[in-house]
Design a protein around this motif. Structure first.
Motif, PDB file in Angstrom:
ATOM      1  N   GLU A 131      34.638  40.913  40.882  1.00  0.00           N
ATOM      2  CA  GLU A 131      34.542  41.294  42.293  1.00  0.00           C
ATOM      3  C   GLU A 131      35.208  42.631  42.587  1.00  0.00           C
ATOM      4  O   GLU A 131      34.820  43.331  43.535  1.00  0.00           O
ATOM      5  N   ASN A 132      36.196  43.018  41.773  1.00  0.00           N
ATOM      6  CA  ASN A 132      36.947  44.245  42.022  1.00  0.00           C
ATOM      7  C   ASN A 132      36.620  45.373  41.048  1.00  0.00           C
ATOM      8  O   ASN A 132      37.317  46.390  41.024  1.00  0.00           O
ATOM      9  N   TYR A 144      37.921  37.507  39.880  1.00  0.00           N
ATOM     10  CA  TYR A 144      38.610  38.629  40.536  1.00  0.00           C
ATOM     11  C   TYR A 144      38.241  39.937  39.848  1.00  0.00           C
ATOM     12  O   TYR A 144      38.019  40.960  40.507  1.00  0.00           O
ATOM     13  N   LYS A 187      47.709  43.009  43.917  1.00  0.00           N
ATOM     14  CA  LYS A 187      46.570  43.435  44.741  1.00  0.00           C
ATOM     15  C   LYS A 187      46.808  44.818  45.330  1.00  0.00           C
ATOM     16  O   LYS A 187      45.895  45.647  45.389  1.00  0.00           O
TER      17      LYS A 187
END
Length: 476
Positions: free
Chosen positions: A411-412, A408, A371
């Motif tokens: 969303e990113n 993920y 992350k």
């Protein structure tokens, strides 16, 4: 009567042995002006010093270091608390009991010995150097003061050269006269090498190259690495470290050759060989420099897999060798292990992807370091996606968790990457994915050209790779 005398002689001899065994070493120290109640005895090992004994002042005002096992030969240090001033002493197999007297102030310059020829020899040399130091310091100030005065500077330099020549001549004669002593071995090990004069007539660049080659070849001319006594000295580690990390090209192959050279010379000194084999293995196991794991693999295969580290626990040896086997296929220059990539319901092999460069990135959506790296990875890809780079991102999760990976990604804003997973799970073993993130940079033949590059350094590394590739093409 003869029988009685023989028995008495045997009794006295055995008594002497018993006393020697009771205290295998005994070093008595008297320090004028020293009022502390404790004194420490230490030794050198690698690039560190260790305290091994403590002595309390006795009724005579002396400190006595003693023990039931003989000291290993080497250079030891007597440390004076509380300021940790110290002076050095030599211990050999034959000289384990002696007396030393010195002073609290400048203990290394006011030292006298009884019962040890080695320390007397060594400190005669030390005292000679101390006597020359004021002259050297004065000439150094002359050189500094001369600055742009060419004549004055030249005169001061000639004086300095003459002083150095005198010291070097003294060293040679001292070593020759006391050749069998430990003191002479130490002095010789620290003497300057005499480089060939004919290098002076070469162009500067060629002169430096020839000097480097000559120095590498003759670096250990004055230093007998097979002498176990040198293991416990303050200079051995520095010299070996310089040879491997400064005098050798910092490429895994060159470093491996340098280490082999060192270990071959150390081999007659079993304890030294053991210490530095372990040291170099551990150093390159923990190296933060890209590609240096190749040195670790070399050492594991050459020394541990062949039984040359016979002191090591077999389970430990097995672990080292197995770890090297896992790393070997992933070394820089190797073809990246082929794996299955499943994406949007279709499968392909890594080897079938056509791209000038492939960035193979193993990650997890629940990995903290992953992350943290994502912003830098996104920035990198936006800058380099039109420069022939395919970013293959493999979510290190089983098939049942892939929906979370895709969530993920959405969303990113990572949808421009080549997001995939390996349904066979072979990546885990082939790429030794025990932690994430992991990264490999591959060329158009899928050969590994770099790896484990931190995300925030990726742009700089990739720029250099592209520039080097461009120059290689131009030169062909």
């Amino acid at each position: 009567m003869k029988q009685y005398l023989l028995s008495l002689c045997m009794l006295l001899t055995l008594s002497g042995i018993a006393q020697t065994t009771k205290s295998a070493y005994q070093i008595r120290v008297k320090i004028d002006g020293f009022t502390e109640k404790q004194l420490y005895l230490g030794y050198y090992m690698g690039d560190k010093q260790y305290v091994m004994d403590t002595a309390l002042v006795d009724a005579k005002g002396e400190f006595v270091f003693s023990g039931p096992e003989a000291l290993k030969a080497g250079m030891y240090i007597v440390v004076l608390p509380p300021n940790n001033d110290f002076f050095q002493i030599l211990v050999t197999d034959k000289e384990q009991a002696f007396f030393v007297r010195t002073t609290k102030d400048k203990p290394g310059e006011n030292t006298k010995f009884e019962g040890t020829s080695e320390n007397t020899l060594f400190y005669n040399y030390v005292n000679y150097l101390n006597a020359k130091r004021p002259e050297a310091e004065a000439l150094g100030k002359e050189l500094e003061a001369a600055k742009d005065d060419v004549a004055a500077k030249d005169l001061a330099q000639k004086k300095m050269d003459k002083l150095n020549e005198g010291v070097e001549q003294y060293q040679k004669e001292y070593v020759k006269k006391n050749a069998s002593s430990f003191a002479a071995a130490i002095i010789k090990a620290n003497m300057n090498l005499e480089t060939p004069k004919n290098f002076d007539n070469l162009p500067e660049e060629e002169k430096n190259r020839q000097l480097w080659l000559w120095t590498r070849k003759h670096f250990f001319d004055n230093l007998n690495l097979g002498d176990n006594r040198l293991l416990r000295t303050p200079f051995l580690f520095q010299r070996l470290d310089y040879f491997v990390n400064k005098l050798s090209v910092q490429h895994p192959d060159s470093i491996a050759i340098a280490i082999d050279t060192v270990l071959a010379r150390l081999r007659p000194a079993e304890e030294s060989f053991k210490f530095y084999l372990i040291h170099f293995l551990n150093s390159y196991a923990a190296s933060k420099f890209v590609g240096m794991d190749a040195v670790y693999v070399h050492m594991a295969e050459k020394y541990y897999a062949t039984g040359q580290a016979n002191w090591a626990n077999q389970d430990q040896v097995k672990k080292i060798v197995e770890n090297a086997k896992k790393l070997k296929p992933l070394l820089i220059g190797k073809t990246a292990p082929d794996i299955t990539l499943e994406r949007n319901g279709s499968k392909t092999m890594l080897s079938q992807l056509k791209s000038e460069y492939t960035l193979l990135y193993f990650w997890r959506y629940d990995c903290g370091h992953c992350k943290e790296s994502m912003p830098a990875m996104k920035k990198f890809f936006e800058k380099f996606k039109d420069k022939g780079i395919t970013l293959v991102a493999i979510c290190v999760k089983p098939a049942t968790d892939q929906p979370e990976c895709l969530k993920y990604i959405q969303e990113n804003g990572l949808t421009d990457w080549y997001n995939a997973f390996d349904p066979t799970g072979r990546y885990y073993v082939l790429y030794n994915v025990e932690t994430t993130p992991q990264m490999y940079i591959l060329d158009n033949k899928k050969e590994i050209i770099s790896k484990q590059v931190p995300a925030d350094q990726l742009e700089d590394v990739m720029d250099k790779i592209i520039e080097m590739n461009k120059k290689d093409k131009e030169n062909k």
